[in-house]
Enzyme design. Structure first.
Site, PDB file in Angstrom:
ATOM      1  N   GLU A 172      -7.298  15.623  -1.104  1.00 16.04           N
ATOM      2  CA  GLU A 172      -7.067  15.437   0.337  1.00 16.04           C
ATOM      3  C   GLU A 172      -5.653  15.864   0.709  1.00 16.04           C
ATOM      4  O   GLU A 172      -4.676  15.454   0.067  1.00 16.04           O
ATOM      5  CB  GLU A 172      -7.309  13.952   0.672  1.00 16.04           C
TER       6      GLU A 172
ATOM      7  N   LYS B 189      -3.664   7.408  -4.020  1.00 20.72           N
ATOM      8  CA  LYS B 189      -2.566   7.994  -3.255  1.00 20.72           C
ATOM      9  C   LYS B 189      -1.567   8.574  -4.237  1.00 20.72           C
ATOM     10  O   LYS B 189      -1.040   7.837  -5.092  1.00 20.72           O
ATOM     11  CB  LYS B 189      -1.896   6.899  -2.422  1.00 20.72           C
TER      12      LYS B 189
ATOM     13  N   ASP C  67      -6.844  16.438   6.285  1.00 19.94           N
ATOM     14  CA  ASP C  67      -6.647  15.211   7.084  1.00 19.94           C
ATOM     15  C   ASP C  67      -5.592  15.487   8.159  1.00 19.94           C
ATOM     16  O   ASP C  67      -5.941  15.834   9.298  1.00 19.94           O
ATOM     17  CB  ASP C  67      -6.275  14.039   6.168  1.00 19.94           C
TER      18      ASP C  67
ATOM     19  N   GLU D 227     -14.102   5.866   4.561  1.00 23.44           N
ATOM     20  CA  GLU D 227     -13.059   5.008   3.958  1.00 23.44           C
ATOM     21  C   GLU D 227     -12.718   3.874   4.932  1.00 23.44           C
ATOM     22  O   GLU D 227     -11.552   3.491   5.036  1.00 23.44           O
ATOM     23  CB  GLU D 227     -11.811   5.850   3.657  1.00 23.44           C
TER      24      GLU D 227
ATOM     25  N   ASP E 233      -5.412  11.632  -2.495  1.00 17.72           N
ATOM     26  CA  ASP E 233      -4.823  12.008  -1.215  1.00 17.72           C
ATOM     27  C   ASP E 233      -3.325  12.245  -1.444  1.00 17.72           C
ATOM     28  O   ASP E 233      -2.599  11.324  -1.839  1.00 17.72           O
ATOM     29  CB  ASP E 233      -5.025  10.888  -0.183  1.00 17.72           C
TER      30      ASP E 233
ATOM     31  N   HIS F 152       0.884  -1.175   0.000  1.00 21.06           N
ATOM     32  CA  HIS F 152       0.000   0.000   0.000  1.00 21.06           C
ATOM     33  C   HIS F 152       0.914   1.215   0.000  1.00 21.06           C
ATOM     34  O   HIS F 152       1.607   1.477   0.981  1.00 21.06           O
ATOM     35  CB  HIS F 152      -0.890  -0.049   1.253  1.00 21.06           C
TER      36      HIS F 152
ATOM     37  N   LYS G  58     -10.255   6.144  -3.723  1.00 18.72           N
ATOM     38  CA  LYS G  58      -9.296   7.199  -3.392  1.00 18.72           C
ATOM     39  C   LYS G  58      -7.971   6.740  -3.971  1.00 18.72           C
ATOM     40  O   LYS G  58      -7.658   5.549  -3.979  1.00 18.72           O
ATOM     41  CB  LYS G  58      -9.286   7.327  -1.861  1.00 18.72           C
TER      42      LYS G  58
ATOM     43  N   LYS H  48     -10.778  11.145  12.383  1.00 17.07           N
ATOM     44  CA  LYS H  48     -10.165   9.856  12.736  1.00 17.07           C
ATOM     45  C   LYS H  48     -10.141   9.764  14.253  1.00 17.07           C
ATOM     46  O   LYS H  48      -9.689  10.715  14.920  1.00 17.07           O
ATOM     47  CB  LYS H  48      -8.742   9.732  12.174  1.00 17.07           C
TER      48      LYS H  48
HETATM   49  C1  MUC Z   1      -4.634   8.729   4.945  1.00 20.05           C
HETATM   50  O1  MUC Z   1      -3.811   9.622   4.990  1.00 20.05           O
HETATM   51  O2  MUC Z   1      -5.746   9.051   4.609  1.00 20.05           O
HETATM   52  C2  MUC Z   1      -6.441   6.219   4.797  1.00 20.05           C
HETATM   53  C3  MUC Z   1      -6.801   5.467   3.718  1.00 20.05           C
HETATM   54  C4  MUC Z   1      -5.616   5.092   3.076  1.00 20.05           C
HETATM   55  O3  MUC Z   1      -5.497   4.425   2.055  1.00 20.05           O
HETATM   56  O4  MUC Z   1      -4.568   5.614   3.716  1.00 20.05           O
HETATM   57  C5  MUC Z   1      -5.023   6.195   4.904  1.00 20.05           C
HETATM   58  C6  MUC Z   1      -4.223   7.354   5.333  1.00 20.05           C
HETATM   59 MG    MG Z   2      -5.324  11.142   4.277  1.00 17.24          MG
END
Ligand code: MUC
Ligand code: MG
Length: 371
Positions: free
Chosen positions: A223, A168, A248, A325, A197, A21, A166, A272
């Site tokens: 994000e 990254k 976040d 999420e 994000d 991941h 989502k 969170k």
């Molecule tokens: C984040 O920063 O959002 C939440 C879902 C994901 O894939 O990573 C996290 C961390």
């Molecule tokens: Mg995040």
């Protein structure tokens, strides 16, 4: 009835992920959870979880430091206290330990689980009452490879598991990230909601260049584009663009939310439980958001099932404009619950039994626990 907390035990539990991941600051191949067992009088047990992402790369507490904080500093402050409301518990923890919201979140969760079992009520009822029995859940495409992410997205849509994603970004050069995100969005099509994000990887100049391109390609929400302390520019971005800016890392608890709201932030916040200090504490941040007209998103620290369910109980009491999420357990190769959570059709069911409404497989917990 005056039941007291009798003992607290914690374990570091390592479970591998189903695939790497990849975030802007770390690639995860394993998740480490601090699992807490709170024994109370009359044999009542409460379970809690403290989890972060990538050791110390996301937050200031590592799994190992959370365990020490719980065992050596927080447990002595709360053992012997009655199973009453969560606010005296939070006050007791805050009286002797500053910060360390991730560790405190595990104990507030265990306390709520035990209190709910003692009162025969689900944790959602202790937090104000569930408005919904199922909550929407997106999935993060983060294998690091554009074509693999597209295949994964199509497979999950075909299986009926998720309809929202989502991505990254932030680890690569901007042009590569834009190509990656826009290709995935174009492949999945206009009916599939996709957001990115950035995990703090951009400066303001990069954000000003990237956001219009992403938005023009159909990406509706961005994000945490900027470094967590750059609030002035985050507020500016939220006011400047019609794409939603989702804060976040920049928003943790009600105090940090107040600073952003007071500065004129107009986007949405990723709630969170770990950032705020627990499922009850995070609802104070949600109240600041609703007073200020800021949207809400149920965020994960990629927790396992205990932290995920604790969050779901809190999120179920809210109107979440941006969904959730809460897919953490699905990213892990195994689960320590006897009955896994019910994920289907882009949603997850809120367990309805007393406390968190889940049962732990203690043999499995010990199997994955560090010696
Ligand atoms: C984040 O920063 O959002 C939440 C879902 C994901 O894939 O990573 C996290 C961390
Ligand atoms: Mg995040």
């Amino acid at each position: 009835m005056s039941l007291t907390i009798e003992s607290i035990t914690s374990w570091l539990v390592d479970i591998p992920t189903i695939r790497p991941h990849k975030l802007s600051m770390v690639t995860m191949g394993c998740q480490t959870m601090v699992i807490v067992k709170m024994r109370c009088a009359d044999g009542i047990i409460g379970w809690g979880e403290a989890t972060t992402i990538g050791g110390l790369s996301y937050g200031a507490e590592s799994p190992e430091s959370m365990k020490i904080t719980i065992d050596r500093y927080l447990a002595p402050l709360i053992i012997g206290r009655p199973l009453a409301g969560v606010e005296p518990l939070a006050a007791a923890m805050n009286s002797g330990v500053s910060g360390n919201s991730f560790a405190k979140s595990a104990l507030e969760t265990a306390f709520l689980d035990a209190l709910g079992k003692a009162k025969n009520l689900p944790v959602s009822s202790l937090l104000g009452g569930a408005r919904q029995e199922r909550l929407p859940v997106l999935w993060t495409l983060a294998s690091g490879d554009t074509d693999k992410d597209i295949d994964e997205g199509f497979r999950l849509i075909a299986e009926g598991r998720h309809q929202r994603f989502k991505l990254k970004i932030g680890a690569r050069a901007l042009q590569d990230d834009l190509r990656h995100a826009l290709k995935i969005k174009a492949a999945l099509g206009s009916d599939v909601d996709v957001h990115v994000d950035v995990n703090q990887a951009w400066d303001m100049t990069t954000a000003l260049r990237a956001i219009p391109e992403l938005h023009a390609g159909g990406i509706r929400m961005i994000e945490q584009p900027l470094e967590r302390h750059d609030l002035r520019n985050l507020i500016d971005l939220s006011q400047r663009f019609t794409a939603t800016i989702l804060a976040d890392e920049a928003v943790t608890d009600s105090q940090s939310g107040f600073v952003l709201a007071n500065g004129g932030f107009t986007g949405a916040w990723a709630l969170k439980i770990a950032k705020a200090g627990g499922p009850a504490q995070v609802l104070k941040l949600a109240q600041v958001a609703s007073a200020a007209g800021i949207g809400l998103y149920g965020g994960t620290m990629l927790e396992g099932s205990i932290g995920t369910v604790a969050s779901l109980h809190a999120w179920s009491t809210l109107a979440l404009s941006e969904g959730t999420e809460m897919f953490g357990p699905l990213l892990l190769k195994d689960d320590i619950l006897t009955h896994p959570l019910d994920f289907s059709e882009g949603s997850v069911a809120l367990p309805s039994g007393p406390g968190l409404g889940i049962e732990i497989d203690e043999d499995k917990l010990l199997h994955y626990a560090r010696q």
